[in-house]
Design a protein around this motif. Sequence first.
Motif, PDB file in Angstrom:
ATOM      1  N   ASP A  44       1.998   1.641  -3.636  1.00 14.22           N
ATOM      2  CA  ASP A  44       1.429   2.135  -4.325  1.00 14.22           C
ATOM      3  C   ASP A  44       1.111   3.349  -3.795  1.00 14.22           C
ATOM      4  OD1 ASP A  44       1.673  -0.435  -5.737  1.00 14.22           O
ATOM      5  OD2 ASP A  44      -0.301  -0.937  -4.932  1.00 14.22           O
ATOM      6  N   TYR A  45       1.272   4.181  -2.596  1.00 11.81           N
ATOM      7  CA  TYR A  45       1.063   5.083  -2.127  1.00 11.81           C
ATOM      8  C   TYR A  45       2.136   6.200  -3.238  1.00 11.81           C
ATOM      9  CZ  TYR A  45      -3.597   4.674   0.329  1.00 11.81           C
ATOM     10  OH  TYR A  45      -4.536   4.160   0.878  1.00 11.81           O
TER      11      TYR A  45
ATOM     12  N   ALA B 242       0.183   4.200  -8.339  1.00 11.77           N
ATOM     13  CA  ALA B 242      -0.329   3.472  -8.349  1.00 11.77           C
ATOM     14  C   ALA B 242      -1.855   3.499  -7.055  1.00 11.77           C
ATOM     15  CB  ALA B 242      -0.338   2.604  -7.751  1.00 11.77           C
ATOM     16  N   ARG B 243      -2.070   4.266  -6.396  1.00  9.60           N
ATOM     17  CA  ARG B 243      -2.644   4.009  -5.144  1.00  9.60           C
ATOM     18  C   ARG B 243      -2.771   6.059  -4.507  1.00  9.60           C
ATOM     19  NH1 ARG B 243      -3.891   0.799  -0.129  1.00  9.60           N
ATOM     20  NH2 ARG B 243      -5.606   1.782   0.417  1.00  9.60           N
ATOM     21  N   LYS B 244      -3.799   6.582  -5.153  1.00  8.14           N
ATOM     22  CA  LYS B 244      -4.817   7.600  -4.800  1.00  8.14           C
ATOM     23  C   LYS B 244      -4.775   7.972  -3.346  1.00  8.14           C
ATOM     24  CE  LYS B 244      -3.713   8.184  -9.009  1.00  8.14           C
ATOM     25  NZ  LYS B 244      -1.936   8.882  -9.636  1.00  8.14           N
ATOM     26  N   ASN B 245      -4.496   8.908  -2.894  1.00 13.80           N
ATOM     27  CA  ASN B 245      -4.998   9.854  -1.855  1.00 13.80           C
ATOM     28  C   ASN B 245      -4.484  10.877  -1.577  1.00 13.80           C
ATOM     29  OD1 ASN B 245      -4.626  10.329   1.793  1.00 13.80           O
ATOM     30  ND2 ASN B 245      -6.206   9.166   1.018  1.00 13.80           N
TER      31      ASN B 245
ATOM     32  N   SER C  99       0.577  -1.480   0.188  1.00 11.82           N
ATOM     33  CA  SER C  99       0.285  -0.148  -0.085  1.00 11.82           C
ATOM     34  C   SER C  99       0.586   0.972  -0.354  1.00 11.82           C
ATOM     35  CB  SER C  99      -0.965  -0.308   1.475  1.00 11.82           C
ATOM     36  OG  SER C  99      -1.519  -1.205   0.828  1.00 11.82           O
TER      37      SER C  99
ATOM     38  N   SER D  94      -0.205  10.718  -0.382  1.00 12.51           N
ATOM     39  CA  SER D  94       0.713  10.592  -1.858  1.00 12.51           C
ATOM     40  C   SER D  94       1.274  12.074  -1.135  1.00 12.51           C
ATOM     41  CB  SER D  94      -0.472  11.452  -2.963  1.00 12.51           C
ATOM     42  OG  SER D  94      -1.204  10.281  -2.774  1.00 12.51           O
TER      43      SER D  94
END
Length: 114
Positions: free
Chosen positions: A72-73, A77-80, A69, A84
Amino acid sequence: MTAIARISKLAATTLLVTATLSPAYAAGDVKAGRQKALACQTCHGMDGAAKIPEAPNLAGQSEIYLVRSLQDYRSGARKNDMMSIVVQTLKDEDIADLAAYFAAIPVTLGEPPK
């Protein structure tokens, strides 16, 4: 195919899948992770229990899941919005240490409501 051959094939497949899903996974240092988690406590708490509604509980989560996770941030690849920004300065060692710390926090469950 004998039972031993099936077990060997299953073990090999499991190892291959695990290596594929977590290529940069390295076991972290729980003690170092505790120090680094001071920066996470406003949202996730030192006990891994979310302090704001938008943040997930991290206590007892799988170490591999937490590493993935955070990676990915960091990669996008993973958004927040908050994560981020926070993860950009984390090195792989920091991620491993944080994951080890939060994964090591024991979680106890009570009986579900009736």
